[in-house]
Structure formats: C-alpha cells, structure tokens
Scaffold this active site. Sequence first.
Site, PDB file in Angstrom:
ATOM      1  N   CYS A 125       0.933  -1.091   0.007  1.00  0.00           N
ATOM      2  CA  CYS A 125       0.017  -0.063   0.117  1.00  0.00           C
ATOM      3  C   CYS A 125       0.898   1.366   0.281  1.00  0.00           C
ATOM      4  O   CYS A 125       0.228   2.435  -0.514  1.00  0.00           O
ATOM      5  CB  CYS A 125      -0.942   0.058   1.166  1.00  0.00           C
ATOM      6  SG  CYS A 125      -2.032  -1.395   1.382  1.00  0.00           S
ATOM      7  N   HIS A 261      -3.332   7.177   2.781  1.00  0.00           N
ATOM      8  CA  HIS A 261      -3.580   5.740   2.310  1.00  0.00           C
ATOM      9  C   HIS A 261      -5.053   5.485   2.881  1.00  0.00           C
ATOM     10  O   HIS A 261      -5.258   5.307   3.970  1.00  0.00           O
ATOM     11  CB  HIS A 261      -2.582   4.443   2.882  1.00  0.00           C
ATOM     12  CG  HIS A 261      -3.305   3.377   2.390  1.00  0.00           C
ATOM     13  ND1 HIS A 261      -3.660   3.009   1.275  1.00  0.00           N
ATOM     14  CD2 HIS A 261      -3.267   2.156   3.093  1.00  0.00           C
ATOM     15  CE1 HIS A 261      -3.979   1.550   1.150  1.00  0.00           C
ATOM     16  NE2 HIS A 261      -3.941   0.967   2.317  1.00  0.00           N
ATOM     17  N   ASN A 291     -10.151  -0.304  -0.120  1.00  0.00           N
ATOM     18  CA  ASN A 291      -8.711  -0.390   0.099  1.00  0.00           C
ATOM     19  C   ASN A 291      -8.059  -0.596  -1.237  1.00  0.00           C
ATOM     20  O   ASN A 291      -8.485  -2.033  -1.536  1.00  0.00           O
ATOM     21  CB  ASN A 291      -8.126  -1.162   1.393  1.00  0.00           C
ATOM     22  CG  ASN A 291      -6.712  -1.036   1.440  1.00  0.00           C
ATOM     23  OD1 ASN A 291      -5.981  -0.686   0.490  1.00  0.00           O
ATOM     24  ND2 ASN A 291      -6.065  -1.481   2.525  1.00  0.00           N
TER      25      ASN A 291
HETATM   26  C1  LIG Z   1     -10.362  -5.738  10.328  1.00  0.00           C
HETATM   27  C2  LIG Z   1     -10.890  -4.573  11.337  1.00  0.00           C
HETATM   28  C3  LIG Z   1     -11.883  -3.725  10.590  1.00  0.00           C
HETATM   29  C4  LIG Z   1     -11.686  -5.320  12.478  1.00  0.00           C
HETATM   30  O1  LIG Z   1     -12.152  -4.202  13.371  1.00  0.00           O
HETATM   31  P1  LIG Z   1     -12.298  -4.468  14.866  1.00  0.00           P
HETATM   32  O2  LIG Z   1     -12.884  -3.200  15.633  1.00  0.00           O
HETATM   33  O3  LIG Z   1     -10.969  -4.908  15.286  1.00  0.00           O
HETATM   34  O4  LIG Z   1     -13.341  -5.776  14.906  1.00  0.00           O
HETATM   35  P2  LIG Z   1     -14.014  -6.345  16.221  1.00  0.00           P
HETATM   36  O5  LIG Z   1     -12.795  -6.669  17.154  1.00  0.00           O
HETATM   37  O6  LIG Z   1     -14.959  -5.227  16.607  1.00  0.00           O
HETATM   38  O7  LIG Z   1     -14.691  -7.554  15.557  1.00  0.00           O
HETATM   39  C5  LIG Z   1     -13.933  -8.580  15.523  1.00  0.00           C
HETATM   40  C6  LIG Z   1     -14.902  -9.469  15.180  1.00  0.00           C
HETATM   41  O8  LIG Z   1     -15.708  -9.287  13.910  1.00  0.00           O
HETATM   42  C7  LIG Z   1     -15.557 -10.519  12.982  1.00  0.00           C
HETATM   43  N1  LIG Z   1     -15.515 -10.045  11.520  1.00  0.00           N
HETATM   44  C8  LIG Z   1     -14.470  -9.898  10.841  1.00  0.00           C
HETATM   45  N2  LIG Z   1     -14.820  -9.313   9.715  1.00  0.00           N
HETATM   46  C9  LIG Z   1     -16.139  -9.433   9.842  1.00  0.00           C
HETATM   47  C10 LIG Z   1     -17.081  -9.045   8.715  1.00  0.00           C
HETATM   48  N3  LIG Z   1     -16.628  -8.636   7.672  1.00  0.00           N
HETATM   49  N4  LIG Z   1     -18.378  -8.865   8.950  1.00  0.00           N
HETATM   50  C11 LIG Z   1     -18.797  -9.273  10.407  1.00  0.00           C
HETATM   51  N5  LIG Z   1     -17.864  -9.820  11.330  1.00  0.00           N
HETATM   52  C12 LIG Z   1     -16.667  -9.711  11.142  1.00  0.00           C
HETATM   53  C13 LIG Z   1     -14.484 -11.411  13.614  1.00  0.00           C
HETATM   54  O9  LIG Z   1     -14.519 -12.523  13.108  1.00  0.00           O
HETATM   55  C14 LIG Z   1     -14.259 -11.058  14.866  1.00  0.00           C
HETATM   56  O10 LIG Z   1     -15.376 -11.993  15.537  1.00  0.00           O
HETATM   57  P3  LIG Z   1     -14.956 -12.734  16.917  1.00  0.00           P
HETATM   58  O11 LIG Z   1     -14.865 -11.787  17.715  1.00  0.00           O
HETATM   59  O12 LIG Z   1     -16.395 -13.558  17.136  1.00  0.00           O
HETATM   60  O13 LIG Z   1     -13.700 -13.618  16.661  1.00  0.00           O
HETATM   61  C15 LIG Z   1      -9.686  -3.615  12.095  1.00  0.00           C
HETATM   62  O14 LIG Z   1      -8.999  -4.549  12.817  1.00  0.00           O
HETATM   63  C16 LIG Z   1      -8.914  -3.028  10.970  1.00  0.00           C
HETATM   64  O15 LIG Z   1      -9.210  -1.985  10.434  1.00  0.00           O
HETATM   65  N6  LIG Z   1      -7.725  -3.612  10.632  1.00  0.00           N
HETATM   66  C17 LIG Z   1      -6.763  -2.813   9.726  1.00  0.00           C
HETATM   67  C18 LIG Z   1      -7.123  -3.390   8.352  1.00  0.00           C
HETATM   68  C19 LIG Z   1      -6.645  -2.662   7.139  1.00  0.00           C
HETATM   69  O16 LIG Z   1      -6.749  -1.505   6.863  1.00  0.00           O
HETATM   70  N7  LIG Z   1      -5.502  -3.303   6.415  1.00  0.00           N
HETATM   71  C20 LIG Z   1      -4.939  -2.920   5.519  1.00  0.00           C
HETATM   72  C21 LIG Z   1      -3.716  -2.249   5.857  1.00  0.00           C
HETATM   73  S1  LIG Z   1      -2.987  -1.482   4.451  1.00  0.00           S
END
Ligand SMILES: CC(C)(COP(=O)(O)OP(=O)(O)OC[C@H]1O[C@@H](n2cnc3c(N)ncnc32)[C@H](O)[C@@H]1OP(=O)(O)O)[C@@H](O)C(=O)NCCC(=O)NCCS
Length: 340
Positions: A125, A261, A291
């Site tokens: 990215c 980004h 993204n």
């Molecule tokens: C991925 C991300 C959005 C998750 O958000 P979060 O606030 O940490 O999520 P939460 O902790 O509230 O929820 C996690 C739960 O949601 C679930 N979940 C994951 N994706 C899901 C989706 N698309 N829909 C519904 N539930 C989902 C997971 O399985 C997890 O469930 P569990 O607790 O039963 O294991 C966040 O960690 C993030 O933005 N990370 C960076 C991602 C990114 O930008 N990557 C590229 C960088 S270049």
Amino acid sequence: MTATLEHPRTVGTVLPVRIAGLGVGLPARIVTNDELAAELDTSDDWIRSRTGIAQRHVAAPHEATSDLAAAAGKAALADAGLGIEDVTTVLVATTSPDHRVPGTAPLVAAALGTEVSAFDVNAACSGFVTGLRVGGALAATGDGAVLVIGAETMTRIVDPEDRAVRVLFGDGAGAAVLVPDEHAHLGPFDLGSDGLDPSMLWCPDGGTRTPIAPTADGDPYLRMRGGDIYRHAVTRMVASSRAVLDTAGLGVDDVDLLVGHQANARILDAVVQRLGIDPDRSHVTVDVHANTSAASIPLALADARDRGRLKPGATVLLTAFGAGLTWASCLLTWDPEEDA
Ligand SMILES: CC(C)(COP(=O)(O)OP(=O)(O)OC[C@H]1O[C@@H](n2cnc3c(N)ncnc32)[C@H](O)[C@@H]1OP(=O)(O)O)[C@@H](O)C(=O)NCCC(=O)NCCS
C-alpha cells in the site's frame, strides 16, 4: 540535489518535479456491502461502522491489473497534454501483478505503445508514494516525463470466503505524470520498512519460500492480523508524517490537504487526530473505493483535484502504510501548469 539525513530514513531532498497530470482507471462494476452480505456472514452496518467502506469497484473477469493501469496512464497523459513519446519511464506500483513473471509495468508500457524502461515497485500500500520517490528522482534528471501508476486487482488475491479481509478491498488504478520543473517541490520524503514479521499482512504461499505445486495444498490468499495492522498503520503514518513535516520545517497548520492511504476511515481519523490536523483537511475516498492498496492515494488525489480541493500552490501531505511492513510519506506543492 542534496540529502539531509538527520533521520536515517527521511530523505530531505526536495525534487524539482511536479505532477503534470492525473488519471484513473476504475472497473465499471460497483459492489455494495449488501451484495457482499448476500454471500458472506457480514452486514452493511458492520462494514461501515468498522471501516467507513460503503462500496468498492471490482474488475470484470477479462480485466487484470495492467488493464486498469494502462487506462489510468492514458488518462493521466491526456490530462497532462503529453503523449507517450514524452515518457522516459513507466513505473507501476502494485502488489497484485498480472503474473509472477514478468513485471506488470512492461505490459502497461506495451499497451501504451512504448518500449522505454518499465519496471514494478512492490511496497504494497506504500507503493505509490515509494514510486513518487523513485520516479521523481528519475524525472529530476531532466530526461522527460515519468509515468508513476498505482494499480491493483486486490479482489483477485483475497479469499472469497474470508469475510475479515474480503470486505476491505477493491480494484482500481491511479496514475501521475511527473515532469521536471525548477519551480516545483516534490519532497521531503520519509520511507521505511520493517520486515521482521511479514505474516501480519501477506500471501503465505506461492512464492519462492513455499512454492505451491500444482497438486499440493497451499494458501495463496491475502491473510491479515487486523488488530496488529491497525495499530502499526496509525503509529507509522503519524511518525512518518511528522518526519517529513519536521524535515521541511513545517507544522500541521501548513498542510492544506492530507491524502492518506485509504485503508479504513477509522485509521485515517486516528491519524488526523494524533497529528492534530483539521479533519476537514483530510481527503477521504475509502467509502467509495475501499482499500485499493497502491492505487488508493492517486485515486484519492485525482478525486480531490476533481472536487476543486487542490488549489495552485497548495501544500499536500501524502502518507501511506502497508504490508512488509512498509511506510512512505512526502510533501508536494500542487501547481499544475494551466494554473501556474
Ligand atoms: C479488520 C478490522 C476492521 C476489524 O475491526 P475490529 O474493530 O478490530 O473488529 P472487532 O474486534 O469489533 O470484531 C472482530 C470480530 O468481527 C468478526 N468479523 C471480521 N470481519 C467481519 C465482517 N466482515 N463482518 C462481520 N464480522 C466480521 C471477526 O470474526 C471477529 O469476531 P470474533 O470476535 O467472534 O472472533 C480492523 O482490525 C482494521 O481495520 N484493521 C486494519 C485493516 C487494514 O486496514 N488493513 C490494510 C492495511 S494497509
């Protein structure tokens, strides 16, 4: 050109180079969160509240990264009022290439009708800003225009059944034409990497470390530890942005527009908050593009320009973070020729 290396990874060089044109290549098909929710155990509400994403463009079966890149490159050249004969180098930043071999840039160069030097930059990215550093240095030598393209077909490398990753990504390409201009400023730059734990965001198998034999099991898909990536993204983009501002002797109030980004609206919000930048000065397109990895910043830049948010002489801060880990930030002065 001189380098100021007070910080080991901050390049104090300000290149006499400007962006003379921008172009985009977006697949026609738009997929909403509701459409994904029909296939996956997810919901529009979950995706919007966690990421700010409402939709993403998705490539048609016949489209690959080089097709989107060539469309963006062609549009950027037209925007600059230049022809392919003016281009000395075609640089494609991508982490979702058409093929493992060859690179995607030669295919794009051929599609645009040139045999000039063409090569890929894979900094995930952070690829487009890294490409500006490399392409800017080439353009500064005065040979001619350099085409820097960020292009991705991320929807092809995500596991269609992995809801935690699939909902985050989209496809697209954005291109910039860099030309030498003694009145222009591109830089300073801050670039860095930390490859100690690549498994935070990677495709585990299919490379030379663990090749996938035609008959063997393996995991070619993009996998991510979302929480770890979130924390690193915020920390690295804030530190990297501060590094370029410090090197330039500028403060956050000197920044007219932040184009970060576009991974996630919450990450961008946290970066803005920690830097102390007025949120109105952060341009956000993650809601419509999701993204798009290396394409996200040029797509957002073009969108900002089209919405009249890039005034002549504006100071623009770009900051990116991605797999590797990698990060890259720079300042540039927006000063297109027609407005100069
Ligand atoms: C991925 C991300 C959005 C998750 O958000 P979060 O606030 O940490 O999520 P939460 O902790 O509230 O929820 C996690 C739960 O949601 C679930 N979940 C994951 N994706 C899901 C989706 N698309 N829909 C519904 N539930 C989902 C997971 O399985 C997890 O469930 P569990 O607790 O039963 O294991 C966040 O960690 C993030 O933005 N990370 C960076 C991602 C990114 O930008 N990557 C590229 C960088 S270049």
